[in-house]
Scaffold this active site. Structure first.
Site, short mmCIF file in Angstrom:
data_model
loop_
_atom_site.label_atom_id
_atom_site.label_comp_id
_atom_site.label_asym_id
_atom_site.label_seq_id
_atom_site.Cartn_x
_atom_site.Cartn_y
_atom_site.Cartn_z
N ARG A 42 24.30 -74.80 -20.12
CA ARG A 42 22.75 -74.83 -19.22
C ARG A 42 21.78 -74.12 -18.48
NH1 ARG A 42 19.60 -78.88 -15.93
NH2 ARG A 42 17.34 -78.16 -16.51
N ARG A 83 2.27 -78.87 -7.89
CA ARG A 83 3.04 -78.77 -6.84
C ARG A 83 1.57 -78.41 -5.36
NH1 ARG A 83 7.74 -78.46 -6.58
NH2 ARG A 83 9.51 -77.75 -8.46
N LYS A 236 12.27 -82.32 -23.97
CA LYS A 236 12.49 -82.56 -22.78
C LYS A 236 10.88 -83.58 -23.06
CE LYS A 236 13.99 -80.45 -19.21
NZ LYS A 236 14.37 -80.07 -17.92
N THR A 294 20.51 -86.03 -16.43
CA THR A 294 20.22 -86.52 -14.89
C THR A 294 20.61 -88.03 -14.19
OG1 THR A 294 17.19 -85.88 -15.58
CG2 THR A 294 17.96 -86.36 -13.24
#
Length: 491
Positions: A42, A83, A236, A294
Site C-alpha cells: 500500500r 484540517r 474505505k 488500522t
C-alpha cells in the site's frame, strides 16, 4: 511470470497488506517484506507525492521480479479532509477555553480574553461550509479525537467552540464531525494528480478515502476509465455516512476497507466491533473482498512483540474470515516492520485451521456459473490434499470462489492477463498464476498442472477440481472436472 511460494506457510488464506514508508521503501527492505509473505503493498498518498509513487512502484516491480514473488500495489489516495490551518506555535488548550474556527481567513480574530474571562484562540479551517453543515451543541473532534470541543455559536466568519478536554492544538490537525454529513468532493485536485502518476506507474488497486455514497465510487471509476486503467476500487468506510450507506457502497465497489482509525472516532467507539462485523457480512453477501485495517499491531511500531489484545484483534478478523489484514504505521515508520508481518502470518496460520469449514452461506449467487462454483468448493473440501484450478480472463471466477470460503482448499487462478493476475492477489485463498492459454483447453490444463507441480504447490496423487471450458459438438461449454496429479505431468 511465475509465482514462487513464500515462507508464509502452507496455503495461507488470509492475505497480508503492508504500507510502504521510510522503514520499508528501500530495495533491501522491500525484498524482505515481499519474501516474508506480504501480498499487497500500500502507498499512502497522504504522505507521498506522485513522483515518489512512480519510483516506489518501479522498485517494487524490480524486486518482485528478482525474487520471483509478485505483489499487487494499492494506491490509497488522501481524499477530502477537514484540517485546521497553520499555527505559529502549538496552543495549550484548557477545559473551558474558546476556539474560533475561522472559515473566512480574512476574518478578524476574536479578542483574548473575553468579557467572561475565557481565553479565545483563533484557528483557520480549510472547510468554508463548516458553519452551514454544523449545528449548535455539535461535537467537534480534533487530532484523532484527542481534543474535544462543543459548538457554542455560528456566524458568517466561522464557528465558536468550547474546549471540553485539555490538549495541544498544533498545525494542520485533522477534524472529525461525528454525525455531520459533510459536503466535500469525493476527489481532490491532489487525488487526481496522484492517480495520473499511479496509473502511469501501473497500480493495481485504488483505495478511495471517506466514501459516503455509491456515487463517490462511480466518480472514481469514470476517472480511471478516462485514464485507461483497469485498477480495482477499494472503498474505505471511515465515517458515519459511509456506514449508513454501506449496502450501496459495497455493491458499487470492487472491495471494502474497514478503516477503523477515523471510523472509531466518527461513531461511538463501543459500536466499532459491531460495524466491522456488519461490513464483513455485507461484503461476503455480495462476494466482495473486505480488508480490516488500522491499529492491528500498533504497539509493534516501537515494540518487537504485540500486546495480547492485538493478538486477539487479529484473531477475530481471521475468524470473521476477512480477506485481508493491513499494517500501517507498523511498516511505514515502525522499528519492527518485518517482525510485524511475521506476527500477522503466525496468528493467521494458527487460527485459520480452527475456523468452521462451512461455506459462506451469506453470498448471493446470481449466475449459473457462480452456482457451479459452489459445487466445486464442496467437492474440493470433501477430498484430501485437494485444490481448485480455475482459468479466468476477468477474475470473476476466482473472486466468487474466494467469497465461498472453502476452508483448507487453495484456489489456483490461472490467467493470461497481467492485470488480472495482480487483482487476484487480494481475495481470500487465491493463488494466481500468469499462463499463456492454448486454444485446446486440455493443453492449458496440462500446462497448469505442470506449473503447480514444478512450483511445489501440489504433489503426486493430489486431487484437483478443475473449472474450465470443454469442447462438445463444436460448442464451448463450462465444465467441472476432477483431476489427479500424475508423475508424467511434470514438464
Amino acid at each position: 511470470m511465475t509465482q514462487e511460494k513464500s515462507n508464509a506457510g502452507a496455503h495461507r488464506h488470509t492475505k497480508i497488506i503492508a504500507t510502504i514508508g521510510p522503514a520499508t521503501e528501500s530495495a533491501l527492505q522491500l525484498r524482505e517484506l515481499i519474501l516474508s509473505g506480504v501480498d499487497v503493498v500500500r502507498l499512502n498518498m497522504a504522505h507521498g507525492t506522485g513522483q515518489w509513487a512512480r519510483e516506489v512502484v518501479a522498485r517494487i516491480r524490480q524486486v518482485s521480479a528478482e525474487v520471483s514473488r509478485h505483489v499487487a500495489v494499492m494506491m490509497d489516495i488522501k481524499g477530502p479532509e477537514i484540517r485546521t490551518g497553520v499555527v505559529d506555535t502549538p496552543i495549550e488548550l484548557k477545559t473551558g477555553d474558546r476556539v474560533f474556527l475561522m472559515t473566512d481567513p480574512s476574518a478578524t480574530a476574536l479578542p483574548s480574553p473575553t468579557a467572561e474571562g475565557k481565553l479565545v484562540y483563533s484557528v483557520t479551517v480549510n472547510y468554508p461550509a463548516l458553519g452551514r453543515d454544523i449545528e449548535i451543541d455539535a461535537i467537534v473532534l480534533v487530532d484523532s479525537g484527542l481534543l474535544r470541543m462543543k459548538v457554542l455559536s455560528i456566524d458568517e466568519n466561522g464557528v465558536l467552540c468550547e474546549v471540553l478536554t485539555d490538549g495541544m492544538m498544533g498545525s494542520r490537525r485533522h477534524i472529525n464531525l461525528p454525525g455531520v454529513e459533510v459536503s466535500l468532493p469525493a476527489l481532490t485536485e491532489k487525488d487526481v494528480a496522484d492517480l495520473k502518476d499511479g496509473v502511469a506507474a501501473g497500480i493495481d488497486f485504488v483505495a478511495l478515502s471517506f466514501v459516503r455514497h455509491g456515487s463517490d465510487v462511480l466518480q472514481l471509476q469514470e476517472l480511471l476509465t478516462e485514464l485507461g486503467s483497469t485498477a480495482k476500487i477499494i472503498a474505505k468506510i471511515e465515517e458515519h455516512t459511509g456506514v449508513a450507506n454501506m449496502q450501496e457502497i459495497v455493491r458499487e465497489s470492487d472491495a471494502i476497507m474497514v478503516a477503523r482509525g477515523d471510523l472509531g472516532i466518527e461513531i461511538d467507539y463501543h459500536r466499532l466491533p459491531l460495524i466491522q462485523s456488519e461490513l464483513v457480512v455485507a461484503c461476503q453477501r455480495e462476494g466482495k473482498p473486505v480488508i480490516i485495517a488500522t491499529h492491528l499491531l500498533e504497539s509493534m511500531i516501537v515494540s518487537p512483540m504485540p500486546t495480547r489484545a492485538e493478538i486477539s484483534d487479529v484473531c477475530n478478523a481471521v475468524r470473521e474470515q476477512a480477506d485481508a489484514v493491513m499494517l500501517s504505521g507498523e511498516t511505514t515508520t515502525g522499528a519492527y516492520p518485518i517482525e510485524s508481518v511475521e506476527v500477522l502470518k503466525n496468528i493467521i496460520c494458527s487460527i485459520e485451521p480452527s475456523v468452521s469449514a462451512a461455506l459462506n452461506d451469506q453470498i448471493v449467487l446470481r449466475e449459473p456459473k457462480a452456482k457451479m462454483l459452489r459445487s466445486a468448493a464442496v467437492l474440493a473440501q470433501d477430498l484430501k490434499q485437494s485444490g481448485i484450478i480455475v482459468f479466468t480472463r476477468s477474475g470473476f471466477l476466482a473472486y466468487v470462489l474466494a467469497a465461498l470460503r472453502p476452508r483448507g482448499v487453495p484456489i489456483f487462478a490461472f490467467t493470461d492477463q497481467e492485470d488480472i493476475f495482480r487483482h487476484c492477489l487480494l481475495p481470500w485463498g487465491v493463488e494466481p498464476f500468469l499462463l499463456d492459454f492454448s486454444e485446446d483447453p486440455e493443453l492449458t490444463i496440462g500446462k497448469a498442472l505442470a506449473c503447480l507441480k514444478e512450483g511445489g504447490w501440489v504433489h503426486d496423487e493430489d486431487w484437483l477440481v478443475v473449472i474450465t471450458n470443454a469442447l462438445a459438438n463444436d460448442k464451448i461449454i463450462d465444465s467441472l472436472q476432477l483431476r489427479q496429479v500424475q508423475p508424467k505431468e511434470v514438464g
